[in-house]
Design a protein around this motif. Structure first.
Motif, PDB file in Angstrom:
ATOM      1  N   GLY A 152       1.212  -1.495   0.374  1.00  0.00           N
ATOM      2  CA  GLY A 152       0.067  -0.064   0.323  1.00  0.00           C
ATOM      3  C   GLY A 152       0.927   1.147   0.409  1.00  0.00           C
ATOM      4  N   ARG A 153       0.182   1.987  -0.015  1.00  0.00           N
ATOM      5  CA  ARG A 153       0.429   3.406  -0.018  1.00  0.00           C
ATOM      6  C   ARG A 153       0.097   4.902   0.406  1.00  0.00           C
ATOM      7  NH1 ARG A 153       0.771   5.688  -6.314  1.00  0.00           N
ATOM      8  NH2 ARG A 153      -1.234   4.638  -6.433  1.00  0.00           N
ATOM      9  N   LEU A 154       1.207   4.979   1.479  1.00  0.00           N
ATOM     10  CA  LEU A 154       0.446   6.169   2.409  1.00  0.00           C
ATOM     11  C   LEU A 154       1.652   7.698   1.874  1.00  0.00           C
ATOM     12  CD1 LEU A 154      -0.938   6.943   4.908  1.00  0.00           C
ATOM     13  CD2 LEU A 154       0.777   5.789   6.795  1.00  0.00           C
ATOM     14  N   ALA A 155      -0.208   8.548   1.975  1.00  0.00           N
ATOM     15  CA  ALA A 155       0.706   9.866   1.894  1.00  0.00           C
ATOM     16  C   ALA A 155       0.741  10.915   3.146  1.00  0.00           C
ATOM     17  CB  ALA A 155       0.275  10.183   0.970  1.00  0.00           C
ATOM     18  N   ILE A 156       1.081  11.471   3.328  1.00  0.00           N
ATOM     19  CA  ILE A 156       1.464  11.502   5.000  1.00  0.00           C
ATOM     20  C   ILE A 156       1.796  13.913   4.794  1.00  0.00           C
ATOM     21  CG2 ILE A 156       2.484  12.491   7.640  1.00  0.00           C
ATOM     22  CD1 ILE A 156       3.448   9.117   7.018  1.00  0.00           C
ATOM     23  N   VAL A 157       0.502  14.227   5.661  1.00  0.00           N
ATOM     24  CA  VAL A 157       0.714  15.789   5.025  1.00  0.00           C
ATOM     25  C   VAL A 157       0.888  16.132   6.295  1.00  0.00           C
ATOM     26  CG1 VAL A 157      -0.915  17.448   4.226  1.00  0.00           C
ATOM     27  CG2 VAL A 157      -1.096  15.901   3.037  1.00  0.00           C
ATOM     28  N   ILE A 158       1.154  17.077   6.777  1.00  0.00           N
ATOM     29  CA  ILE A 158       0.992  17.478   8.119  1.00  0.00           C
ATOM     30  C   ILE A 158       1.084  19.833   7.765  1.00  0.00           C
ATOM     31  CG2 ILE A 158       3.023  18.649  10.285  1.00  0.00           C
ATOM     32  CD1 ILE A 158       2.851  15.901  10.118  1.00  0.00           C
ATOM     33  N   PRO A 177       8.742  11.448   2.215  1.00  0.00           N
ATOM     34  CA  PRO A 177       7.864  12.961   1.146  1.00  0.00           C
ATOM     35  C   PRO A 177       6.964  13.075   1.975  1.00  0.00           C
ATOM     36  CG  PRO A 177       7.623  10.798   0.009  1.00  0.00           C
ATOM     37  CD  PRO A 177       8.244  10.082   1.443  1.00  0.00           C
ATOM     38  N   VAL A 178       6.849  14.395   3.228  1.00  0.00           N
ATOM     39  CA  VAL A 178       5.908  14.214   3.994  1.00  0.00           C
ATOM     40  C   VAL A 178       5.413  15.582   3.604  1.00  0.00           C
ATOM     41  CG1 VAL A 178       5.198  14.839   6.042  1.00  0.00           C
ATOM     42  CG2 VAL A 178       6.821  13.028   6.307  1.00  0.00           C
ATOM     43  N   ALA A 179       4.082  15.730   2.743  1.00  0.00           N
ATOM     44  CA  ALA A 179       3.856  17.553   2.266  1.00  0.00           C
ATOM     45  C   ALA A 179       3.744  18.065   3.620  1.00  0.00           C
ATOM     46  CB  ALA A 179       2.361  16.978   1.890  1.00  0.00           C
ATOM     47  N   PHE A 180       4.336  19.436   3.436  1.00  0.00           N
ATOM     48  CA  PHE A 180       4.262  20.589   4.653  1.00  0.00           C
ATOM     49  C   PHE A 180       2.991  21.147   3.894  1.00  0.00           C
ATOM     50  CE2 PHE A 180       8.774  21.579   5.455  1.00  0.00           C
ATOM     51  CZ  PHE A 180       9.029  20.232   5.932  1.00  0.00           C
ATOM     52  N   GLY A 332      -5.185  -0.070  -0.574  1.00  0.00           N
ATOM     53  CA  GLY A 332      -3.799   0.728  -1.808  1.00  0.00           C
ATOM     54  C   GLY A 332      -3.190   1.569  -1.503  1.00  0.00           C
ATOM     55  N   HIS A 333      -4.074   2.817  -0.703  1.00  0.00           N
ATOM     56  CA  HIS A 333      -3.903   3.718  -0.397  1.00  0.00           C
ATOM     57  C   HIS A 333      -4.643   4.461   0.609  1.00  0.00           C
ATOM     58  CE1 HIS A 333      -6.930   5.557  -3.067  1.00  0.00           C
ATOM     59  NE2 HIS A 333      -6.923   4.348  -3.360  1.00  0.00           N
ATOM     60  N   ALA A 334      -3.538   5.510   1.570  1.00  0.00           N
ATOM     61  CA  ALA A 334      -4.511   6.320   2.458  1.00  0.00           C
ATOM     62  C   ALA A 334      -3.863   7.789   2.472  1.00  0.00           C
ATOM     63  CB  ALA A 334      -4.119   4.877   3.441  1.00  0.00           C
ATOM     64  N   ILE A 335      -4.261   7.720   3.232  1.00  0.00           N
ATOM     65  CA  ILE A 335      -3.861   9.538   3.388  1.00  0.00           C
ATOM     66  C   ILE A 335      -4.116   9.719   4.872  1.00  0.00           C
ATOM     67  CG2 ILE A 335      -4.020  12.112   3.323  1.00  0.00           C
ATOM     68  CD1 ILE A 335      -5.042  11.318   0.319  1.00  0.00           C
ATOM     69  N   VAL A 361       5.541   4.979   2.255  1.00  0.00           N
ATOM     70  CA  VAL A 361       5.125   6.820   2.118  1.00  0.00           C
ATOM     71  C   VAL A 361       5.250   7.272   1.129  1.00  0.00           C
ATOM     72  CG1 VAL A 361       5.294   8.257   3.511  1.00  0.00           C
ATOM     73  CG2 VAL A 361       5.859   6.681   4.569  1.00  0.00           C
ATOM     74  N   VAL A 362       4.678   7.773   0.464  1.00  0.00           N
ATOM     75  CA  VAL A 362       4.762   8.039  -0.885  1.00  0.00           C
ATOM     76  C   VAL A 362       4.443  10.116  -0.529  1.00  0.00           C
ATOM     77  CG1 VAL A 362       3.861   6.293  -1.669  1.00  0.00           C
ATOM     78  CG2 VAL A 362       2.094   7.765  -1.720  1.00  0.00           C
ATOM     79  N   ALA A 363       4.961  10.706  -1.778  1.00  0.00           N
ATOM     80  CA  ALA A 363       4.295  11.985  -2.289  1.00  0.00           C
ATOM     81  C   ALA A 363       2.568  11.852  -2.169  1.00  0.00           C
ATOM     82  CB  ALA A 363       4.858  12.496  -3.227  1.00  0.00           C
ATOM     83  N   ILE A 364       1.846  12.843  -1.925  1.00  0.00           N
ATOM     84  CA  ILE A 364       0.183  13.197  -2.132  1.00  0.00           C
ATOM     85  C   ILE A 364      -0.585  13.451  -3.318  1.00  0.00           C
ATOM     86  CG2 ILE A 364       0.237  15.501  -1.633  1.00  0.00           C
ATOM     87  CD1 ILE A 364      -2.670  14.446  -0.770  1.00  0.00           C
TER      88      ILE A 364
END
Length: 370
Positions: A152-158, A177-180, A332-335, A361-364
Motif C-alpha cells: 500500500g501507499r500512504l501519504a502524510i500531510v503535516i 516525502p511528508v507534504a508541508f 492500496g492507498h491512504a492519506i 510513504v509517498v508524495a500525495i
C-alpha cells in the motif's frame, strides 16, 4: 485575412497580421472597455510569447505545434484573431502552472481557463483569443492488479506549517516525502517554503475556513466565511495562492461550518481549478460537501482518512499511524494528516522503523484522486 500562427526558426510562435473583417460577436462576459487601437494586438502577441516560453521551459517539441484554425473576429471596432492550436505532447500539469505564471507576468489581463479535460481557453479582459487543444496523454502500460493486502501507499500531510522552522527542518530530512501544508499568514512562511523546496517536499496551502462556533473558535487571519459573497471568497483564495508560491494543492484549516456551504465551496474550488491546484478535504465535518463539489467542477480531489494527533501522545499517534497503514494495505492507498508537534515527529520516526516494508510513504500527488 489573418495570417495563422507560424513557428519562427522552428521554435518561436509567429504573430498575426490582418485586415478588418466582420466576425462573430464577442462573448457576453467581454469587458465593455475595449483596449486602445493596437493594444489588443500587442496583448495577443504577448500571450503567444507567454505560451512559447512555457512550452520551451517544458522542453516541448515546438515543431509539433499545429495551427488548427485562425478565425478573424471583431470587438469594439478592432479586429483580432481567435486562434485554435494543437499543442505538442507535454506534462499538462506543469505546463498549466508555468503558463499561468508567464501570463501573469506578461499579460496581467489575460486568463487561462480549463473548459474541458484536454481543452484550455485564453481570454484578454474577458475576450477569448486562443483555444489550446492538448493531446491525450499516452496510455500507460497495463500492470497486473496487486494482490489484496500485498502492499500500500500512504501519504502524510503535516498541517499548520510555517511557524516552527526547527520542526520544518526535521521533517524535511525525515527520509519520507511528508507534504508541508503551510498557513498563508504564518510568521515564518518564506523560510519554511524555502526548506520544503530545497528538500523536494510537496507544498499545500492550509487555507483557514469558518469552523462551527465561530468567532469564539478562531481559524486565524483571512478565513473563508459563510457570510461572504462569491467574489470575496475567490479573492481570499487567490490571495492565499500568491502567498504560498509553489503550492500544488489546498486543504482546509478547520472549516467544519464552511465546508458544508455548497455555494462557498464552489467559489473557492473554481479558483483552484483555474490555478491547476488539487483539493484535499481534511473532513473536519462528516457533512462536508467539498469532495462532491470538487468532483462536479472537475477539480482533482483527495480526502483525509486518518487524523494522527488529536491526542498528543506518542503512543496514541503510533496507534493512528498503524491504522493508516492498515487502510493503505487494504485499499492500496491512504492519506493521514498530522501537525508539527514533537510527539508527532517522534512517532513518525519510530513508525518508519517498524512499519510493514510493503507499505511505502509517498508524495500525495502520486495517489489516485477520487
Amino acid at each position: 485575412m489573418w495570417i495563422a500562427v507560424a513557428l519562427v526558426a522552428g521554435l518561436a510562435l509567429g504573430y498575426f497580421l490582418g485586415h478588418k473583417r466582420l466576425g462573430p460577436p464577442p462573448t457576453e462576459n467581454a469587458t465593455s472597455q475595449a483596449p486602445a487601437a493596437g493594444e489588443l494586438e500587442r496583448r495577443v502577441r504577448l500571450v503567444e510569447e507567454a505560451l512559447h516560453k512555457s512550452l520551451k521551459a517544458q522542453q516541448a517539441d515546438l515543431a509539433s505545434l499545429q495551427v488548427v484554425s485562425a478565425e478573424p473576429r471583431e470587438h469594439a471596432g478592432q479586429t483580432y484573431p481567435f486562434t485554435t492550436l494543437r499543442l505538442p505532447q507535454v506534462d499538462s500539469r506543469a505546463l498549466h502552472e508555468r503558463l499561468v505564471k508567464e501570463l501573469a507576468a506578461l499579460v496581467p489581463s489575460a486568463k487561462l481557463t480549463r473548459v474541458g479535460p484536454d481543452v484550455w481557453d485564453i481570454s484578454i479582459d474577458g475576450l477569448p483569443t486562443h483555444r489550446l487543444n492538448l493531446p491525450p496523454e499516452a496510455p500507460r502500460p497495463e500492470t497486473p492488479a496487486p494482490k489484496p493486502a500485498a502492499k500500500g501507499r500512504l501519504a502524510i500531510v503535516i498541517d499548520d506549517m510555517g511557524e516552527d522552522v526547527a520542526v520544518a527542518r526535521e521533517l524535511a530530512v525525515l527520509g519520507a516525502p511528508v507534504a508541508f501544508s503551510i498557513w498563508p499568514d504564518s510568521s515564518h512562511r518564506p523560510e519554511v517554503i524555502k526548506i520544503a523546496k530545497a528538500n523536494g517536499r510537496e507544498i499545500l496551502i492550509h487555507l483557514p475556513m469558518q469552523p462551527k462556533g465561530y468567532p469564539k473558535v478562531d481559524p486565524g487571519p483571512h478565513p473563508l466565511l459563510t457570510t461572504m459573497h462569491a467574489d470575496q471568497i475567490k479573492a481570499q483564495v487567490a490571495r492565499a495562492v500568491k502567498r504560498v508560491p509553489g503550492a500544488i494543492g489546498i486543504n482546509n484549516h478547520m472549516g467544519s461550518e464552511f465546508s458544508q456551504f455548497g455555494a462557498g465551496m464552489r467559489a473557492a474550488l473554481s479558483v483552484m481549478r483555474e490555478d491547476g491546484l488539487f483539493f484535499l478535504d481534511s473532513r473536519t465535518s462528516a457533512a462536508t460537501v467539498g469532495t462532491a463539489e470538487a468532483r462536479k467542477l472537475g477539480v482533482r480531489t483527495y480526502q483525509r482518512d486518518v487524523f494522527l494527533d488529536n491526542i498528543q501522545s506518542q503512543a496514541a499517534i503510533l496507534k493512528q499511524l498503524r491504522q493508516a497503514e492498515g487502510i493503505a494495505k487494504q485499499r492500496g492507498h491512504a492519506i493521514a494528516i498530522g501537525h508539527p508537534y514533537k510527539q508527532t515527529l517522534a512517532a513518525i520516526k519510530l513508525w518508519l522503523k517498524e512499519k510493514d516494508p510493503a507499505v511505502h510513504v509517498v508524495a500525495i500527488s502520486t495517489l489516485p484522486p477520487l
